[in-house]
Design a protein around this motif. Structure first.
Motif, PDB file in Angstrom:
ATOM      1  N   LEU A  37      38.660  32.431  39.131  1.00 41.18           N
ATOM      2  CA  LEU A  37      39.463  32.872  37.979  1.00 41.18           C
ATOM      3  C   LEU A  37      40.144  32.010  37.174  1.00 41.18           C
ATOM      4  CD1 LEU A  37      40.217  35.926  40.587  1.00 41.18           C
ATOM      5  CD2 LEU A  37      38.625  36.286  38.898  1.00 41.18           C
ATOM      6  N   PRO A  38      40.936  31.433  36.978  1.00 41.46           N
ATOM      7  CA  PRO A  38      41.220  30.502  36.326  1.00 41.46           C
ATOM      8  C   PRO A  38      40.125  30.338  34.935  1.00 41.46           C
ATOM      9  CG  PRO A  38      41.950  29.766  37.937  1.00 41.46           C
ATOM     10  CD  PRO A  38      41.226  31.208  38.373  1.00 41.46           C
ATOM     11  N   ALA A  39      38.818  29.955  35.216  1.00 41.25           N
ATOM     12  CA  ALA A  39      38.542  29.676  34.519  1.00 41.25           C
ATOM     13  C   ALA A  39      37.123  30.413  33.379  1.00 41.25           C
ATOM     14  CB  ALA A  39      37.525  29.176  34.922  1.00 41.25           C
ATOM     15  N   ILE A  40      36.795  31.613  33.635  1.00 44.00           N
ATOM     16  CA  ILE A  40      36.986  33.458  33.263  1.00 44.00           C
ATOM     17  C   ILE A  40      37.897  34.004  32.859  1.00 44.00           C
ATOM     18  CG2 ILE A  40      34.877  32.353  34.394  1.00 44.00           C
ATOM     19  CD1 ILE A  40      35.421  34.240  36.379  1.00 44.00           C
ATOM     20  N   ARG A  41      39.314  34.314  33.497  1.00 46.20           N
ATOM     21  CA  ARG A  41      40.061  34.827  32.754  1.00 46.20           C
ATOM     22  C   ARG A  41      41.321  34.879  31.571  1.00 46.20           C
ATOM     23  NH1 ARG A  41      42.745  37.249  37.985  1.00 46.20           N
ATOM     24  NH2 ARG A  41      41.703  39.143  38.200  1.00 46.20           N
ATOM     25  N   PRO A  48      36.742  24.931  34.758  1.00 48.07           N
ATOM     26  CA  PRO A  48      36.845  24.988  35.997  1.00 48.07           C
ATOM     27  C   PRO A  48      37.399  24.400  37.098  1.00 48.07           C
ATOM     28  CG  PRO A  48      34.756  25.406  34.839  1.00 48.07           C
ATOM     29  CD  PRO A  48      35.267  24.916  33.929  1.00 48.07           C
ATOM     30  N   SER A  49      37.220  24.435  38.411  1.00 47.87           N
ATOM     31  CA  SER A  49      37.595  23.633  38.759  1.00 47.87           C
ATOM     32  C   SER A  49      36.387  22.882  39.804  1.00 47.87           C
ATOM     33  CB  SER A  49      38.644  23.608  39.961  1.00 47.87           C
ATOM     34  OG  SER A  49      37.926  24.680  40.623  1.00 47.87           O
ATOM     35  N   SER A  50      36.173  21.909  40.093  1.00 44.76           N
ATOM     36  CA  SER A  50      35.100  20.856  40.979  1.00 44.76           C
ATOM     37  C   SER A  50      34.705  22.030  42.083  1.00 44.76           C
ATOM     38  CB  SER A  50      35.715  19.764  41.841  1.00 44.76           C
ATOM     39  OG  SER A  50      36.584  19.671  43.054  1.00 44.76           O
ATOM     40  N   ASP A  51      36.166  22.860  42.960  1.00 39.41           N
ATOM     41  CA  ASP A  51      35.740  23.940  43.716  1.00 39.41           C
ATOM     42  C   ASP A  51      34.855  25.196  42.726  1.00 39.41           C
ATOM     43  OD1 ASP A  51      36.732  22.344  45.895  1.00 39.41           O
ATOM     44  OD2 ASP A  51      38.426  23.085  45.986  1.00 39.41           O
ATOM     45  N   CYS A  52      35.431  25.517  42.145  1.00 39.30           N
ATOM     46  CA  CYS A  52      35.167  26.635  41.981  1.00 39.30           C
ATOM     47  C   CYS A  52      33.313  25.802  41.055  1.00 39.30           C
ATOM     48  CB  CYS A  52      35.268  26.227  39.980  1.00 39.30           C
ATOM     49  SG  CYS A  52      34.698  28.421  39.100  1.00 39.30           S
ATOM     50  N   CYS A  53      33.087  25.237  40.874  1.00 40.78           N
ATOM     51  CA  CYS A  53      31.420  24.558  40.008  1.00 40.78           C
ATOM     52  C   CYS A  53      30.814  24.290  41.610  1.00 40.78           C
ATOM     53  CB  CYS A  53      31.739  23.297  39.367  1.00 40.78           C
ATOM     54  SG  CYS A  53      32.422  23.201  37.900  1.00 40.78           S
ATOM     55  N   PRO A  74      34.731  42.485  34.242  1.00 41.57           N
ATOM     56  CA  PRO A  74      35.960  43.826  33.852  1.00 41.57           C
ATOM     57  C   PRO A  74      37.462  44.173  34.540  1.00 41.57           C
ATOM     58  CG  PRO A  74      34.035  44.127  32.242  1.00 41.57           C
ATOM     59  CD  PRO A  74      33.674  43.672  33.407  1.00 41.57           C
ATOM     60  N   SER A  75      36.512  45.397  35.747  1.00 44.84           N
ATOM     61  CA  SER A  75      37.414  45.677  36.350  1.00 44.84           C
ATOM     62  C   SER A  75      37.859  44.478  37.185  1.00 44.84           C
ATOM     63  CB  SER A  75      36.506  46.826  37.059  1.00 44.84           C
ATOM     64  OG  SER A  75      35.928  45.433  38.640  1.00 44.84           O
ATOM     65  N   PHE A  76      37.806  43.417  37.414  1.00 44.03           N
ATOM     66  CA  PHE A  76      38.295  42.099  38.370  1.00 44.03           C
ATOM     67  C   PHE A  76      38.959  40.887  36.994  1.00 44.03           C
ATOM     68  CE2 PHE A  76      34.885  42.667  40.986  1.00 44.03           C
ATOM     69  CZ  PHE A  76      35.771  42.206  42.061  1.00 44.03           C
ATOM     70  N   GLY A  77      39.354  41.955  35.791  1.00 43.62           N
ATOM     71  CA  GLY A  77      39.970  40.633  34.699  1.00 43.62           C
ATOM     72  C   GLY A  77      39.066  39.805  33.956  1.00 43.62           C
ATOM     73  N   VAL A  78      37.612  40.014  34.395  1.00 41.89           N
ATOM     74  CA  VAL A  78      36.952  38.146  33.805  1.00 41.89           C
ATOM     75  C   VAL A  78      36.168  38.814  33.197  1.00 41.89           C
ATOM     76  CG1 VAL A  78      34.887  37.280  34.715  1.00 41.89           C
ATOM     77  CG2 VAL A  78      36.191  38.184  36.716  1.00 41.89           C
ATOM     78  N   ASP A  79      36.725  37.796  31.733  1.00 37.05           N
ATOM     79  CA  ASP A  79      35.559  38.159  30.727  1.00 37.05           C
ATOM     80  C   ASP A  79      34.473  37.710  30.765  1.00 37.05           C
ATOM     81  OD1 ASP A  79      33.967  36.927  27.864  1.00 37.05           O
ATOM     82  OD2 ASP A  79      36.443  36.331  27.379  1.00 37.05           O
ATOM     83  N   PRO A  80      32.884  37.998  30.459  1.00 38.97           N
ATOM     84  CA  PRO A  80      31.414  38.041  30.759  1.00 38.97           C
ATOM     85  C   PRO A  80      31.687  37.058  30.013  1.00 38.97           C
ATOM     86  CG  PRO A  80      32.449  40.413  30.685  1.00 38.97           C
ATOM     87  CD  PRO A  80      33.697  40.396  29.995  1.00 38.97           C
ATOM     88  N   LYS A  81      31.916  37.058  28.311  1.00 41.30           N
ATOM     89  CA  LYS A  81      30.945  35.631  27.968  1.00 41.30           C
ATOM     90  C   LYS A  81      31.444  33.782  28.557  1.00 41.30           C
ATOM     91  CE  LYS A  81      30.411  37.885  24.037  1.00 41.30           C
ATOM     92  NZ  LYS A  81      31.097  37.884  22.493  1.00 41.30           N
ATOM     93  N   LEU A  82      33.034  34.510  29.298  1.00 42.50           N
ATOM     94  CA  LEU A  82      33.222  33.229  29.937  1.00 42.50           C
ATOM     95  C   LEU A  82      32.545  32.975  31.717  1.00 42.50           C
ATOM     96  CD1 LEU A  82      37.374  33.737  29.149  1.00 42.50           C
ATOM     97  CD2 LEU A  82      35.610  32.045  28.297  1.00 42.50           C
ATOM     98  N   LYS A  89      29.318  24.904  31.718  1.00 45.50           N
ATOM     99  CA  LYS A  89      30.815  23.985  32.263  1.00 45.50           C
ATOM    100  C   LYS A  89      30.367  23.339  33.514  1.00 45.50           C
ATOM    101  CE  LYS A  89      33.637  26.966  29.546  1.00 45.50           C
ATOM    102  NZ  LYS A  89      34.472  27.678  29.710  1.00 45.50           N
ATOM    103  N   CYS A  90      29.817  23.839  34.802  1.00 50.83           N
ATOM    104  CA  CYS A  90      29.451  23.175  36.012  1.00 50.83           C
ATOM    105  C   CYS A  90      28.713  21.991  35.713  1.00 50.83           C
ATOM    106  CB  CYS A  90      29.675  24.217  36.940  1.00 50.83           C
ATOM    107  SG  CYS A  90      30.647  24.774  36.973  1.00 50.83           S
TER     108      CYS A  90
END
Length: 111
Positions: A37-41, A48-53, A74-82, A89-90
């Motif tokens: 989430l920190p990488a897509i909001r 993105p963290s290594s765990d995310c990747c 978007p319902s999770f607060g996520v930017d679809p482009k990100l 990015k990974c």
């Protein structure tokens, strides 16, 4: 009778909380999804963290990319482009379903 109704409500509420907290989407567990989430909001997302990747590498990318035009992200607060840019990015080659959303620069994952 009131005690039995209360017990049923407590059990039902516990089941509801447990079922929503432990979801899987496109082969990603809830914790893995939340870890990205920190990488897509937001307007200034972190790399993105290594765990995310690692989670993205194990995920079904075609499935994830199928949500790019959905109201789910978007319902999770996520930017679809990100979100669609995460594979690049990974250091992954995104599937065709994700194309068109990748940014020009692709910073390295943070550790």
């Amino acid at each position: 009778m009131a005690k039995a109704s209360l017990l049923i409500m407590v059990v039902a509420l516990g089941w509801l909380v447990a079922s929503t907290a432990a979801f899987t989407i496109c082969s990603m567990e809830a914790g893995e999804f939340y870890g990205c989430l920190p990488a897509i909001r937001g307007s200034s997302p972190s790399p993105p963290s290594s765990d995310c990747c690692n989670a993205i590498k194990r995920a079904d990318l075609n499935c994830l990319c199928s949500y790019k035009d959905s109201a789910l992200l978007p319902s999770f607060g996520v930017d679809p482009k990100l979100a669609m840019a995460l594979p690049r990015k990974c250091n992954l080659v995104p599937p065709p379903a994700c194309q068109g959303y990748a940014p020009a620069s692709t910073p390295e994952p943070s550790n």
